[in-house]
Design an enzyme around this catalytic site. Structure first.
Site, PDB file in Angstrom:
ATOM      1  N   HIS A 163       0.446  -1.476  -0.039  1.00  0.00           N
ATOM      2  CA  HIS A 163      -0.025   0.247   0.213  1.00  0.00           C
ATOM      3  C   HIS A 163       0.628   1.562  -0.105  1.00  0.00           C
ATOM      4  O   HIS A 163       0.456   2.657  -1.002  1.00  0.00           O
ATOM      5  CB  HIS A 163      -0.780  -0.143   1.494  1.00  0.00           C
ATOM      6  N   ASP A 200       2.732   1.695  -3.537  1.00  0.00           N
ATOM      7  CA  ASP A 200       1.315   2.467  -4.274  1.00  0.00           C
ATOM      8  C   ASP A 200       1.347   3.701  -4.248  1.00  0.00           C
ATOM      9  O   ASP A 200       1.125   4.735  -4.755  1.00  0.00           O
ATOM     10  CB  ASP A 200      -0.046   1.218  -4.367  1.00  0.00           C
TER      11      ASP A 200
END
Length: 116
Positions: free
Chosen positions: A83, A86
């Site tokens: 995450h 990203d």
């Protein structure tokens, strides 16, 4: 049943800081774009510079993890790390094009001013 620690506190802290700093950089970039759209190009460039500075900070901490792993140290892989990566990637892509967007908006403003 015994609870197992899935992630070290140090790693969790690095990940959460990474997400937060990348988010700050992206928010600053969005505000820079907003300022450019309002015609305040000086403010837009100041915010862009601030966003880039934040991004360099988060990119550096991410690079530290890469260096650890490349030197043979185990890096804990988890969904939160993915995450964070990203956020870093999307913020980087956004900031890579932001300066060009600000310059294009400024050109449009100048052309529109000539037409008036």
């Amino acid at each position: 049943m015994e609870e197992k620690e899935l992630l070290s506190e140090e790693m969790l802290e690095k990940i959460m800081m990474g997400v937060a700093i990348a988010g700050t950089a992206k928010s600053l970039g969005k505000e820079a774009l907003n300022q450019a759209n309002q015609g305040d190009f000086q403010k837009a460039r100041e915010l862009f510079a601030e966003a880039k500075k934040s991004f360099v900070e988060v990119h550096g901490s991410h690079f530290d993890l890469i260096q650890k792993e490349s030197s043979g140290e185990k890096v804990e892989i988890c969904l939160l790390l993915i995450h964070m990566e990203d956020h870093i990637m999307t913020t980087g892509l956004f900031l890579d094009s932001l300066e060009d967007q600000i310059n294009l908006i400024e050109r449009v403003y100048k052309l529109e001013a000539k037409l008036k």
